[in-house]
Design an enzyme around this catalytic site. Structure first.
Site, PDB file in Angstrom:
ATOM      1  N   LYS A  40     -14.298 -25.532 -13.382  1.00 47.27           N
ATOM      2  CA  LYS A  40     -13.478 -24.513 -12.710  1.00 47.27           C
ATOM      3  C   LYS A  40     -13.107 -23.415 -13.719  1.00 47.27           C
ATOM      4  CE  LYS A  40      -9.456 -27.528 -13.196  1.00 47.27           C
ATOM      5  NZ  LYS A  40      -8.058 -27.219 -13.239  1.00 47.27           N
ATOM      6  N   ARG A 138       2.349 -31.972  -6.992  1.00 46.50           N
ATOM      7  CA  ARG A 138       1.569 -30.758  -6.761  1.00 46.50           C
ATOM      8  C   ARG A 138       0.974 -30.787  -5.345  1.00 46.50           C
ATOM      9  NH1 ARG A 138      -2.746 -29.039 -11.339  1.00 46.50           N
ATOM     10  NH2 ARG A 138      -3.924 -30.775 -10.504  1.00 46.50           N
ATOM     11  N   HIS A 168      -3.784 -37.538  -9.823  1.00 45.98           N
ATOM     12  CA  HIS A 168      -3.835 -36.796 -11.091  1.00 45.98           C
ATOM     13  C   HIS A 168      -2.559 -37.123 -11.851  1.00 45.98           C
ATOM     14  CE1 HIS A 168      -5.407 -33.735 -13.702  1.00 45.98           C
ATOM     15  NE2 HIS A 168      -4.373 -32.942 -13.571  1.00 45.98           N
ATOM     16  N   ARG A 221     -13.259 -37.088 -14.007  1.00 44.11           N
ATOM     17  CA  ARG A 221     -13.271 -35.622 -13.891  1.00 44.11           C
ATOM     18  C   ARG A 221     -13.017 -35.071 -15.295  1.00 44.11           C
ATOM     19  NH1 ARG A 221      -9.249 -37.561 -10.058  1.00 44.11           N
ATOM     20  NH2 ARG A 221      -7.668 -36.601 -11.385  1.00 44.11           N
ATOM     21  N   TYR A 266       1.482   0.063 -33.450  1.00 38.90           N
ATOM     22  CA  TYR A 266       2.562   0.540 -32.581  1.00 38.90           C
ATOM     23  C   TYR A 266       3.922   0.057 -33.066  1.00 38.90           C
ATOM     24  CZ  TYR A 266      -0.901   1.886 -29.061  1.00 38.90           C
ATOM     25  OH  TYR A 266      -1.944   2.466 -28.402  1.00 38.90           O
ATOM     26  N   CYS A 312      -3.112  -4.348 -30.492  1.00 36.06           N
ATOM     27  CA  CYS A 312      -3.286  -3.282 -29.497  1.00 36.06           C
ATOM     28  C   CYS A 312      -4.160  -3.804 -28.354  1.00 36.06           C
ATOM     29  CB  CYS A 312      -3.940  -2.063 -30.131  1.00 36.06           C
ATOM     30  SG  CYS A 312      -3.154  -1.525 -31.663  1.00 36.06           S
ATOM     31  N   ASP A 314      -7.242  -3.003 -27.608  1.00 34.50           N
ATOM     32  CA  ASP A 314      -8.649  -3.212 -27.951  1.00 34.50           C
ATOM     33  C   ASP A 314      -8.891  -3.505 -29.428  1.00 34.50           C
ATOM     34  OD1 ASP A 314      -9.092  -1.856 -25.314  1.00 34.50           O
ATOM     35  OD2 ASP A 314      -8.397  -0.145 -26.502  1.00 34.50           O
TER      36      ASP A 314
HETATM   37  C1  LIG Z   1      -7.218 -32.754 -10.405  1.00 33.48           C
HETATM   38  C2  LIG Z   1      -7.797 -32.466 -11.737  1.00 33.48           C
HETATM   39  N1  LIG Z   1      -8.665 -33.334 -12.271  1.00 33.48           N
HETATM   40  C3  LIG Z   1      -9.222 -33.134 -13.470  1.00 33.48           C
HETATM   41  C4  LIG Z   1      -8.921 -32.017 -14.216  1.00 33.48           C
HETATM   42  C5  LIG Z   1      -9.542 -31.841 -15.576  1.00 33.48           C
HETATM   43  O1  LIG Z   1      -8.549 -31.983 -16.544  1.00 33.48           O
HETATM   44  P1  LIG Z   1      -8.915 -31.948 -18.098  1.00 33.48           P
HETATM   45  O2  LIG Z   1      -9.437 -30.582 -18.363  1.00 33.48           O
HETATM   46  O3  LIG Z   1      -7.613 -32.193 -18.762  1.00 33.48           O
HETATM   47  O4  LIG Z   1      -9.938 -32.994 -18.317  1.00 33.48           O
HETATM   48  C6  LIG Z   1      -8.018 -31.087 -13.716  1.00 33.48           C
HETATM   49  C7  LIG Z   1      -7.685 -29.899 -14.513  1.00 33.48           C
HETATM   50  O5  LIG Z   1      -6.706 -29.260 -14.400  1.00 33.48           O
HETATM   51  C8  LIG Z   1      -7.443 -31.309 -12.439  1.00 33.48           C
HETATM   52  O6  LIG Z   1      -6.571 -30.459 -11.911  1.00 33.48           O
END
Ligand SMILES: Cc1ncc(COP(=O)(O)O)c(C=O)c1O
Length: 370
Positions: A40, A138, A168, A221, A266, A312, A314
């Site tokens: 993601k 969440r 999670h 995951r 700046y 700055c 850039d």
């Molecule tokens: C539901 C869920 N699973 C897995 C992950 C992956 O987490 P990580 O990058 O800590 O492995 C995330 C990341 O935010 C998540 O929201």
């Protein structure tokens, strides 16, 4: 946003590091556990499609994303492996999700009913994973009765396949395991209340995979650790050797000597108290190189050089130990000589987590894959 291809500031992404991080995790998993690469947010800033291709070649079973658009990007790029969307997508898009053979997270019965209504005459079923909120606060179902109700609904539905259930953890990256164990207990109780178990029952992100290997999960995951970064920052040491995949490189585009009393940037907040060499590097907050990185050091020829004056949009300025020619490489993150600046170090400086830094690097910075 235009990528700065004619400027020598870039993020160097090591394919080998990503492969290494994935392979190590693969050897730690049991035979019945699948590894899904989390790509993601444009692969945590590393480039979703490129990372997905590397991960695919390394043999991961599937991918996780947060948005439907991120799933569609992977499909468009020819990724045919399973994809799970971890966030809540508007139920009106259920037919597209199903047609693209993507799995989606369900967090309420109302969502499921709305999605089912849209699935009339759809050839492919909608594959769903139920999110369970065991303490993250969440998204997800929170009680046995909510879960039973949605299970009954799923059992009666022909358009929807109950593919997975997951939770999670809020504190998998912390030394104190109290909250983690509390969440795990709730999850196990909720899963035990189901009459029919889905194919995937999953709880592990990177931190869980690294520090709680014993949890019952048949899908991991894997996000931040695939990119070679420690999920806990510097709190817990990783049991496996992670190789950071991203380095941030630039160069000196202007070098000058300033005198005592001369100021930099700046607000004229930096004033030299003696003669010193100052280099300018072409990166700034519009690249995601945040203003509060003032005072952080970068590496020139293995030497730590402090960022002086305000950063700055850039450009920013560093104090050099001596005169260096224009074109000299500057390592903002990565190794130079015997020293290394890490994302974790920047995160500490900014009082944040490495995730925020890599995701915050804008597309103006080209990603170069080596
Ligand atoms: C539901 C869920 N699973 C897995 C992950 C992956 O987490 P990580 O990058 O800590 O492995 C995330 C990341 O935010 C998540 O929201």
């Amino acid at each position: 946003m235009v990528s700065g291809m004619h400027r020598k500031t870039y993020a160097r992404i090591s394919k080998k590091a990503i492969e290494h991080n994935l392979k190590i995790e693969q050897t730690r998993l049991g035979d019945d556990c699948e590894l899904f690469a989390v790509v993601k947010a444009d692969g945590y800033g590393h480039g979703a499609v490129e990372v997905a291709k590397i991960a695919k070649d390394t043999g991961v079973s599937g991918f996780c994303v947060a948005l439907l658009d991120e799933a569609l990007e992977l499909r468009k790029a020819g990724i045919t492996e399973p994809i799970l969307i971890l966030g809540i997508v508007d139920a009106e898009f259920a037919p597209i999700i199903a047609a693209e053979n993507v799995s989606v997270t369900v967090s309420s019965l109302a969502w499921l009913k709305e999605a089912e209504k849209r699935m009339i005459q759809q050839k492919e079923p909608l594959r769903v994973h139920l999110a369970v909120d065991t303490g993250m606060g969440r998204i997800g179902f929170r009680t046995v009765s909510e879960l039973k109700e949605v299970e009954n609904n799923l059992n009666q539905s022909e358009a929807v396949v109950f593919e997975g259930i997951f939770t999670h953890f809020a504190t998998a990256d912390e030394a104190d395991e109290t909250q983690f164990n509390k969440q795990l207990k709730i999850f196990n109780e909720l899963v035990a209340s189901l009459n029919n178990k889905p194919k995937f029952i999953h709880v592990a992100n990177s931190a869980t995979a690294l520090w709680h290997q014993q949890v019952p999960t048949n899908l991991v995951r894997y996000g931040i650790a695939m990119y070679g970064l420690n999920p806990s920052g510097t709190t817990l040491s990783s049991a496996v050797s992670l190789e950071p995949a991203m380095e941030l490189i630039s160069e000196l585009v202007h070098v000058k000597q300033i005198q005592a009393g001369d100021t930099v940037s700046y607000g004229a907040t930096y004033e030299a108290n003696k003669a010193e060499w100052v280099g300018t590097i072409p990166i700034g907050y519009a690249d995601g190189w945040r203003r509060s990185l003032q005072g952080q050091t970068v590496l020139v020829d293995g030497n730590r050089c402090e960022i002086i004056g305000r950063i700055c949009m850039d450009q920013c300025m560093i104090r050099l130990p001596r005169e260096y020619p224009v074109g000299t490489q500057v390592v903002l993150v990565g190794k130079s000589g015997t020293d290394q600046v890490t994302m974790e170090e920047l995160a500490e400086h900014l009082d944040t987590i490495s995730y925020e830094i890599i995701c915050g690097l804008t597309l103006r910075v080209p990603r170069i894959y080596v």
